[in-house]
Write a protein that holds these residues in place. Structure first.
Motif, PDB file in Angstrom:
ATOM      1  N   LYS A 109       0.958  -1.219   0.077  1.00 47.52           N
ATOM      2  CA  LYS A 109       0.036  -0.040   0.059  1.00 47.52           C
ATOM      3  C   LYS A 109       0.858   1.165   0.041  1.00 47.52           C
ATOM      4  N   SER A 110       0.548   2.014  -0.816  1.00 46.41           N
ATOM      5  CA  SER A 110       1.122   3.563  -0.897  1.00 46.41           C
ATOM      6  C   SER A 110       0.116   4.379  -1.466  1.00 46.41           C
ATOM      7  N   TYR A 135       5.789   3.362   0.697  1.00 49.03           N
ATOM      8  CA  TYR A 135       5.224   2.207   0.899  1.00 49.03           C
ATOM      9  C   TYR A 135       4.735   2.099   2.250  1.00 49.03           C
ATOM     10  N   ILE A 136       3.432   2.118   2.736  1.00 52.90           N
ATOM     11  CA  ILE A 136       3.218   1.909   4.311  1.00 52.90           C
ATOM     12  C   ILE A 136       3.267   0.381   4.413  1.00 52.90           C
ATOM     13  N   ILE A 137       2.595  -0.484   3.714  1.00 60.16           N
ATOM     14  CA  ILE A 137       2.600  -2.043   3.786  1.00 60.16           C
ATOM     15  C   ILE A 137       3.517  -2.359   2.502  1.00 60.16           C
ATOM     16  N   SER A 191       3.049   2.220  11.856  1.00 57.39           N
ATOM     17  CA  SER A 191       3.551   0.967  11.197  1.00 57.39           C
ATOM     18  C   SER A 191       2.497   0.451  10.183  1.00 57.39           C
ATOM     19  N   GLY A 192       1.335   0.574  10.003  1.00 56.21           N
ATOM     20  CA  GLY A 192       0.516   0.317   9.163  1.00 56.21           C
ATOM     21  C   GLY A 192      -0.484  -0.807   9.356  1.00 56.21           C
ATOM     22  N   THR A 246      -4.098   0.519   8.360  1.00 54.76           N
ATOM     23  CA  THR A 246      -4.023   0.656   6.879  1.00 54.76           C
ATOM     24  C   THR A 246      -4.367  -1.042   6.404  1.00 54.76           C
TER      25      THR A 246
END
Length: 195
Positions: A11-12, A18-20, A41-42, A45
């Motif tokens: 995920k960005s 990118y968060i994940i 840390s995500g 999300t």
């Protein structure tokens, strides 16, 4: 077998940071999972993506033998219809989500039976959180997502969460928590660090 199959999701929000990054996992019934990690840390999300409330930038999420509408989601940032009474809110939610008979015993289980005639806007933050727990969990959906569910709750409210989690541990359903609070992490039997 029922499962949430996650393959290399990322995920960005800007296609740069990118968060994940490339997260893969298979979530199966009878376990209570907890996504753990520091702020930013995500966790939230990732939880939203698992609940299909947000799309990954890449990778895939597949609900195997699970109806994607049979889910519940609780988070402190969720909004309720402030002008409705608790009873109206619950009736409305039930009519579009579950359409089951809600008994007074169910209201009592979540300790909102005395709040039914009150408007959402008149409730304390802890009472609102109990209503959110009720809306997400009263029908025992196939998958339940908790994002820091004990936020604003007192000890009695936390016991409601403990009872819900115990029900899920003994079922063929899936419960996933996102939290960095030790009391919530301790309720899970599988911890997944997110960094």
């Amino acid at each position: 077998m029922k499962a949430i199959e996650v393959t290399n999701i990322a995920k960005s929000f800007n296609n740069i940071d990118y968060i994940i990054k490339k997260f893969s996992y298979s979530f199966t019934p009878s376990f209570v999972y907890c996504l753990t990690g520091n702020n930013g840390s995500g966790k939230s999300t990732l939880l939203k993506m698992l609940a299909l409330l947000s799309q990954p930038t890449s990778g895939s999420i597949f609900y195997n033998n699970i109806n994607s509408t049979e889910t519940g989601f609780v988070a402190p940032y969720m909004n309720l219809y402030e002008d409705l009474t608790v009873l109206e809110m619950c009736d409305f939610h039930n009519s579009v989500k579950s359409n089951i008979i809600i008994t007074n015993e169910l209201y009592e289980k979540f300790e909102i039976d005395t709040l039914k005639s009150k408007t959402i806007q008149s409730l304390s933050s802890g009472q609102k959180q109990r209503v959110k727990l009720f809306l997400a969990a009263y029908s025992l959906p196939e998958i339940l997502f908790f994002d820091e569910p004990s936020t604003n709750l007192d000890n009695n409210g936390f016991k409601i969460i403990e009872r819900i989690i115990e029900d899920y541990k003994q079922s063929d359903k899936i419960l996933i928590i996102a939290s960095n609070f030790s009391n919530e992490i301790d309720l899970s039997n599988v911890q997944i660090p997110i960094s």
